[in-house]
Enzyme design. Structure first.
Site, mmCIF file in Angstrom:
data_model
loop_
_atom_site.group_PDB
_atom_site.id
_atom_site.type_symbol
_atom_site.label_atom_id
_atom_site.label_comp_id
_atom_site.label_asym_id
_atom_site.label_seq_id
_atom_site.Cartn_x
_atom_site.Cartn_y
_atom_site.Cartn_z
ATOM 1 N N VAL A 1 3.748 1.386 2.537
ATOM 2 C CA VAL A 1 3.604 0.326 3.531
ATOM 3 C C VAL A 1 4.145 -0.980 2.943
ATOM 4 O O VAL A 1 3.800 -1.355 1.817
ATOM 5 C CB VAL A 1 2.130 0.140 3.953
ATOM 6 C CG1 VAL A 1 2.005 -0.982 4.975
ATOM 7 C CG2 VAL A 1 1.579 1.437 4.524
ATOM 8 N N LYS B 1 5.622 0.867 7.893
ATOM 9 C CA LYS B 1 5.305 2.102 7.160
ATOM 10 C C LYS B 1 6.545 2.974 7.050
ATOM 11 O O LYS B 1 7.137 3.365 8.055
ATOM 12 C CB LYS B 1 4.188 2.857 7.864
ATOM 13 C CG LYS B 1 3.771 4.123 7.122
ATOM 14 C CD LYS B 1 2.588 4.776 7.802
ATOM 15 C CE LYS B 1 2.178 6.036 7.077
ATOM 16 N NZ LYS B 1 1.046 6.698 7.714
ATOM 17 N N GLY C 1 0.828 -1.195 0.000
ATOM 18 C CA GLY C 1 0.000 0.000 0.000
ATOM 19 C C GLY C 1 0.858 1.238 0.000
ATOM 20 O O GLY C 1 2.078 1.182 0.145
ATOM 21 N N GLY D 1 3.135 7.933 2.884
ATOM 22 C CA GLY D 1 4.283 7.063 2.718
ATOM 23 C C GLY D 1 3.911 5.748 2.051
ATOM 24 O O GLY D 1 2.837 5.595 1.482
ATOM 25 N N ASP E 1 -7.884 11.927 9.309
ATOM 26 C CA ASP E 1 -7.961 11.394 7.944
ATOM 27 C C ASP E 1 -8.835 10.145 7.891
ATOM 28 O O ASP E 1 -8.433 9.103 7.363
ATOM 29 C CB ASP E 1 -6.559 11.091 7.418
ATOM 30 C CG ASP E 1 -6.519 11.019 5.894
ATOM 31 O OD1 ASP E 1 -7.507 11.442 5.250
ATOM 32 O OD2 ASP E 1 -5.526 10.528 5.339
ATOM 33 N N GLY F 1 0.547 6.030 -0.311
ATOM 34 C CA GLY F 1 -0.243 7.221 -0.579
ATOM 35 C C GLY F 1 0.444 8.467 -0.091
ATOM 36 O O GLY F 1 1.654 8.566 -0.122
ATOM 37 N N GLY F 2 -0.370 9.431 0.412
ATOM 38 C CA GLY F 2 0.166 10.735 0.753
ATOM 39 C C GLY F 2 1.144 10.727 1.898
ATOM 40 O O GLY F 2 2.000 11.591 1.975
#
Length: 734
Positions: A415, A428, A408, A413, A524, A410-411
């Site tokens: 994973v 992460k 995974g 970092g 978030d 995104g914004g």
């Protein structure tokens, strides 16, 4: 080779032109043609057809420094400003799809304006990738402008007061910039937008500059849009014998670059372009304090004649005082040393490198306040010693951060999936953080490590030996709520599972807000940050944007979150409260009710998902937007009550929203009514201007904030008229 021919110019003005770049046909690699314009007093160099000015070309870094002009609003001929919402296309001279891209780690998206405007940065595929808004005090006060400049001079920040900014994603050749004024402001000639190299400008000085000034920006480039072959040293464009191929990957585009091998420098794109580095010229920089002997790609270091010891350490070579003993020792040592150095040179080099790595890790550990965290651990018996992981542990667990281990990103970092002590974990790797945030990070780690809730992903520990701290969480294998909810076909998660998952998320947020020693606000909440176990039990994850807040306090923070779920009041004021999470949870309820994505949905009349949902609820037409599967499976008016709860959570004024504890109690009651009870709850009905609720309804449970539900809906609807652009998507979930 074309670059050797006399007809190939090697410079334009004072700018060098190395291959694969060139001006004349036959002098450049495909896609790397330049234009030298001699019409200027000093010749200027441009990419391709002459629309993007080149300031410098770097072969080792695979970058081009360009002159980045600013984006300014249009002004009428009479000098009056007028709103302009058109999209500006930047750097249109770059070939679409490659081979030049805005360097993500070296540039900033920058907006300067003393008007209340919002600026949205969009990729060439029209996806929203960043946004920010500016605000200035009223200029009617003659002291306001000097106060603004004084603030910028003192703090040097670009956080929304007259200036805002953000990062640049990787892999785009150009961007659209959409300017949106708020209802009570307009553009003027002093407003401007830049994409510029980080550190190439001074914000406080830039406020005084004319808005036509240009700033430098950095472009990455790749030599080919293909990938490296199985053996990294094999690539058609890497022509030097001492070069290798390196992949360039991003969300949008993949390709490769050529690099000189370790111990060599120069141009890997030409024959014999990578030349040996003579480490002995600056031997101290390579940990050699004795006699240095250069070798292809490496070097040898030994103590001078008449001395013995360790030449890798300053003062490590000791003079031999006894002549006869020294002569005997010297003869023996010199013979043995030559042999040992020849045999052990690779091992010595490796030891030196390992020593540098160990020293750097220790420096980063101290820089990341590892000693502070160790003290916190020793003071708290319930935090285990194992929560501090070494970088070696993490590299072993992820096979040196192998791309195949990515699960995974995104914004905040990337994973990785890894194995530590025979346990599967999620690791992460966050993006670069500001040094001043490290203190807060350490305290957050100490707090989050104590969270023990069945609906919150457990933080197991962290690693402080990397440039950016790494976090280790329990691994949840069944994907995200987003993946389970938004599947192809008419059926998705059952209504019973959706209602249970909503309750579990509410329990977790209520726990974070009111049951921990210091309240924690997530900031978030969205479906892609809710993980599901094999039994579909919900786990709240991704605390990269979270903040712990002292009780009964409101703090000002840089706005973080995902557009579409973001609290409008928090977005505009920067004031973070527990009600910001309540708003995001309300949007998540709408997503569960409709199976529509909040950050991409637009109705036929261009309304956002929440605006359309609230409007349908007001008119009694919830069936027009609700998920048919949920309508079919729900019992006893449950869907209608959850819809009312979603409207209450998304009210404009934060004080009018329920707390997460009240939301949890409301959903608990709704779930309890599914079991046999002495109450016989009737379905809700829409009657005239208001919703009539049955006994023990959502509105009854929220009676301490009672207001006619039509009033809540009207207020929510007005909110989205003002804030509709806030609900645009940040395309990639974190």
């Amino acid at each position: 080779m074309p670059w050797l021919q006399r007809r190939c110019f090697s410079s334009c003005g004072n700018i060098s032109i190395p291959y694969p770049f060139g001006i004349e046909p036959g002098c450049y690699h495909d896609g790397f043609n330049l234009t030298c314009d001699y019409s200027f007093r000093h010749p200027k160099l441009f990419i391709g057809d002459g629309t993007v000015e080149v300031l410098e070309i770097s072969i080792p870094n695979s970058t081009v420094c360009i002159n980045s002009t600013n984006i300014m609003p249009l002004v009428d001929t009479d000098g009056a400003s007028r709103p302009n919402t058109s999209r500006y296309h930047t750097w249109g001279g770059l070939r679409e799809g490659g081979l030049f891209f805005v360097a993500p780690d070296r540039n900033k998206f920058l907006v300067l304006s003393c008007n209340n405007i919002q600026v949205i940065l969009m990729g060439e595929d029209n996806s929203t990738i960043n946004a920010c808004a500016t605000y200035c005090p009223s200029l009617e006060d003659s002291d306001s402008q000097p106060q603004l400049i004084r603030y910028l001079l003192l703090h040097g920040e670009c956080s929304g007061l007259g200036c805002c900014g953000g990062g640049i994603p990787k892999g785009y050749t150009s961007y659209h910039i959409q300017l949106q004024p708020s209802n009570d402001s307009s553009f003027d000639a002093k407003s401007s937008v830049y994409i510029a190299e980080d550190g190439s400008y001074n914000i406080s000085k830039l406020m005084y500059e004319p808005r036509g000034v240009a700033l430098p920006a950095l472009l990455d480039w790749v030599i080919s849009n293909s990938s490296c072959q199985k053996h990294r040293s094999v690539a058609p464009a890497c022509r030097s014998s001492n070069s290798f191929c390196q992949n360039y990957t991003s969300y949008v585009y993949n390709g490769y670059q050529c690099r000189c091998s370790a111990g060599y420098h120069g141009n890997p794109y030409i024959l014999d372009g990578c030349q040996d580095i003579d480490e002995c010229v600056h031997k101290e920089a390579h940990s050699c304090h004795g006699t240095c002997e250069n070798m292809p790609g490496t070097f040898l270091c030994r103590c001078p004649d008449g001395t013995y010891g360790n030449p890798a350490v300053k003062g490590g070579c000791i003079k031999i005082t006894n002549f006869s003993a020294g002569l005997t020792i010297g003869i023996v040592i010199s013979g043995v040393a030559v042999l040992l150095l020849a045999l052990s040179a690779p091992f010595v080099t490796r030891i030196v490198k390992l020593r540098k790595v160990k020293k750097r890790r220790a420096k980063l550990f101290n820089q990341n306040h590892g000693l502070l965290l160790q003290r916190l651990i020793s003071q708290k018996a319930d935090i285990g010693e194992r929560m501090l992981f070494t970088l070696g542990d993490i590299e072993k667990a992820t096979n040196n951060f192998d791309k195949s281990r990515e699960v995974g990103g995104g914004g905040h970092g990337v994973v990785y999936k890894g194995i530590v002590d025979l346990h599967v974990v999620a690791i992460k790797k966050s993006k670069i953080v500001v040094q001043k945030e490290i203190d807060e990070f350490i305290n957050e780690v100490a707090i989050l490590s104590q969270i023990n809730h069945r609906n919150v992903v457990k933080l197991l520990g962290c690693c402080l030996e990397a440039e950016v701290p790494l976090l280790v969480y329990e691994f949840i294998s069944n994907g995200t709520l987003y993946q389970h909810l938004h599947v192809e076909g008419p059926t998705s998660l059952s209504w019973d599972n959706r209602l249970r998952i909503a309750l579990e998320i509410a329990r977790a947020l209520a726990y974070l807000h009111s049951a921990t020693s210091v309240p924690i606000f997530h900031r978030d909440i969205k479906s892609s940050n809710i993980l599901l176990e094999e039994s579909l039990t919900a786990k709240v994850s991704d605390f990269g944007a979270s903040r712990y807040i002292p009780i009964d306090q409101t703090v000002m923070t840089a706005v973080q979150g995902t557009f579409g779920y973001l609290d409008p009041m928090y977005y505009y004021t920067g004031r973070l409260t527990d009600k910001s999470d309540v708003f995001s949870f309300g949007v998540l309820l709408v997503e569960l009710l409709t199976r529509k994505k909040p950050y991409v949905y637009r109705s036929d009349n261009d309304a956002s998902l929440v605006e359309h949902f609230v409007s349908s609820l007001t008119k009694g037409n919830l069936v027009d937007i609700a998920d048919p599967q949920a309508m079919e499976e729900e019992d006893d008016g449950e869907l209608q009550e959850v819809a009312i709860l979603a409207a209450a959570c998304t009210r404009l004024e934060g004080d009018s929203r329920p707390t997460m504890k009240e939301v949890e109690m409301a959903l608990e009651n709704l779930r309890a009514r599914k079991k046999p009870s002495p109450y016989n709850s009737a379905s809700k009905r829409y009657d005239g201007d208001q919703i009539v609720a049955p006994y023990k309804s959502i509105e009854d449970l929220l009676a301490n904030k009672e207001m006619p539900i039509d009033g809540a809906i009207e207020e929510s609807s007005r909110q989205y008229t003002i804030e509709e652009e806030i609900l645009l998507s940040a395309r990639y979930p974190r």
